[in-house]
Enzyme design. Structure first.
Site, PDB file in Angstrom:
ATOM      1  N   HIS A  49      -8.853   6.852  12.059  1.00 22.25           N
ATOM      2  CA  HIS A  49      -9.925   6.336  11.202  1.00 22.25           C
ATOM      3  C   HIS A  49      -9.319   5.249  10.329  1.00 22.25           C
ATOM      4  CE1 HIS A  49      -8.073   9.434   8.668  1.00 22.25           C
ATOM      5  NE2 HIS A  49      -8.416   8.657   7.670  1.00 22.25           N
ATOM      6  N   HIS A  79       0.822  -1.217   0.000  1.00 19.68           N
ATOM      7  CA  HIS A  79       0.000   0.000   0.000  1.00 19.68           C
ATOM      8  C   HIS A  79       0.857   1.270   0.000  1.00 19.68           C
ATOM      9  CE1 HIS A  79      -3.856   2.027   0.593  1.00 19.68           C
ATOM     10  NE2 HIS A  79      -3.177   2.886   1.328  1.00 19.68           N
TER      11      HIS A  79
HETATM   12 FE   LIG Z   1      -7.299   8.689   5.797  1.00 19.28          FE
END
Ligand SMILES: [Fe+2]
Length: 385
Positions: free
Chosen positions: A336, A263
């Site tokens: 988050h 990623h």
């Molecule tokens: Fe983010």
């Protein structure tokens, strides 16, 4: 824009005599930023560009703040912002801080009977829906779906839309907006590893020159107010200019994604920078190709940045229940990450069609009353299993 541009007719040497066919002088104007230290343009006008005839109304367009200290994650349904006929009235500030404002707009009509100038802020207008022409005193730019229009502060403009179905995502920036410095060499040229190059930057090629006297209304934005000024000459009366300070367009579809075996972090998507926020473009791309790769992002705490994502098109891999025109706000100070199920769902996928614009601000954003009208107040609970 760190790219020299010349349009129309200019004399061979700056600050020298440049005469009209009738022998009188054109009026030269240096249009610069950051004192005399920033980017500038030298333009030549049919008439004196300083002829203020009258100053009329002055009124506030400051957004009403609903939450000045926010730690709640939000989803805003951007397409619920109601279309309005007038371009300026249609602009609804959703999020704001002292550096920038994030605005949604669904204007139905072209600007007809006035000109507009924002003296405080560069404007970055992302075209989600609509086609048309941006008309400025430094030349015109055609636009369509996926275009970013960068309008430096002080540029006088009008905007023509081809139809009444338009959706705009706008960032007003009090800090100058540049392309990322790390993608440019010492001379300003975009480097080989940059996700776009000079050929992708569309500069004005059409110049409107109106040598007219009369009464011309310019709505000037300054310090959160609109000031209506009447000028005695047509604001689009430039016969030529050269320099570095002018409006330009860049299509998100020309952003070449940078991918990897695992990623890649958001900075690989960066498209614009200021010293107060960054703008990133998430575009269709191949996913990570390590055999054990997890394409969905990991949970993260952008501990000192507010993160705003504007969803344009495609299926956004890390979110459940997100549609085109939605905005997510993940504020600084709390983590988050992918919604439940999104991580597993991403494994084995080879590509994504997602298209989104991200704005990460270094100062917290305040939530406006306009934002709460289109807010999902339960979004912050959407990670509960
Ligand atoms: Fe983010």
């Amino acid at each position: 824009m760190p790219l020299y541009h010349k349009l129309g007719n200019i004399p061979p040497k700056r600050h020298t005599q440049f005469r009209k066919p009738d022998g009188t002088l054109y009026y030269e104007q240096l249009f610069g930023t950051i004192g005399f230290d920033g980017m500038s343009t030298n333009s030549y006008h049919e008439q004196r560009p300083t002829q203020v005839k009258n100053i009329l109304n002055q009124y506030s367009v400051k957004p009403k703040i609903a939450k000045s200290n926010n730690i709640q994650s939000y989803r805003f349904r951007g397409f619920q912002v109601k279309p309005e006929a007038d371009f300026l009235n249609s602009r609804k500030t959703i999020l704001v801080n002292t550096d920038c404002a994030i605005i949604l707009a669904a204007p139905q009509e072209s600007i007809r009977d006035y000109f507009y100038k924002n003296t405080d802020a560069d404007e970055l207008i992302f075209i989600h829906k609509g086609t048309g022409k941006l008309r400025t005193h430094l030349g015109n730019l055609n636009f369509k779906y996926g275009d970013y229009l960068l309008i430096p502060r002080g540029v006088i403009y009008k905007i023509d839309f081809d139809t009444n179905d338009n959706r705009l995502f706008i960032v007003e920036s009090h800090r100058p907006i540049y392309t990322p410095k790390r993608y440019r060499n010492w001379f300003g040229q975009l480097l080989e590893h940059a996700p776009f190059c000079e050929r992708d930057i569309r500069r004005p090629s059409e110049l409107e020159t109106n040598n007219e006297s009369g009464e011309f209304l310019i709505k000037v934005k300054k310090q959160g107010e609109i000031i209506e000024m009447i000028y005695a000459s047509h604001p689009f009366d430039v016969v030529g200019y050269d320099g570095y300070n002018y409006p330009y367009a860049f299509s998100i579809h020309d952003f070449e994604p940078i991918t990897g075996r695992i990623h890649q972090p958001p900075p690989v998507h960066q498209t614009f920078e200021t010293d107060a926020f960054v703008v990133c473009s998430f575009v269709p791309r191949l996913y990570d190709y390590h055999p054990q790769a997890i394409p969905a992002p990991y949970n993260h705490s952008n501990i000192d940045s507010d993160e705003v994502l504007y969803y344009v098109d495609g299926d956004f891999m890390s979110r459940n229940d997100i549609e085109a025109g939605h905005i997510s706000l993940h504020p600084a100070g709390i983590p988050h990450g992918p919604h439940p199920g999104a991580t597993e769902r991403s494994i084995g996928k080879t590509e994504t069609e997602e298209l989104a614009v991200m704005v990460d601000t270094f100062k917290p954003l305040m939530v406006t009353e306009e934002a709460l009208k289109i807010a999902d107040e339960n979004y912050y609970k959407s990670w509960l299993e």
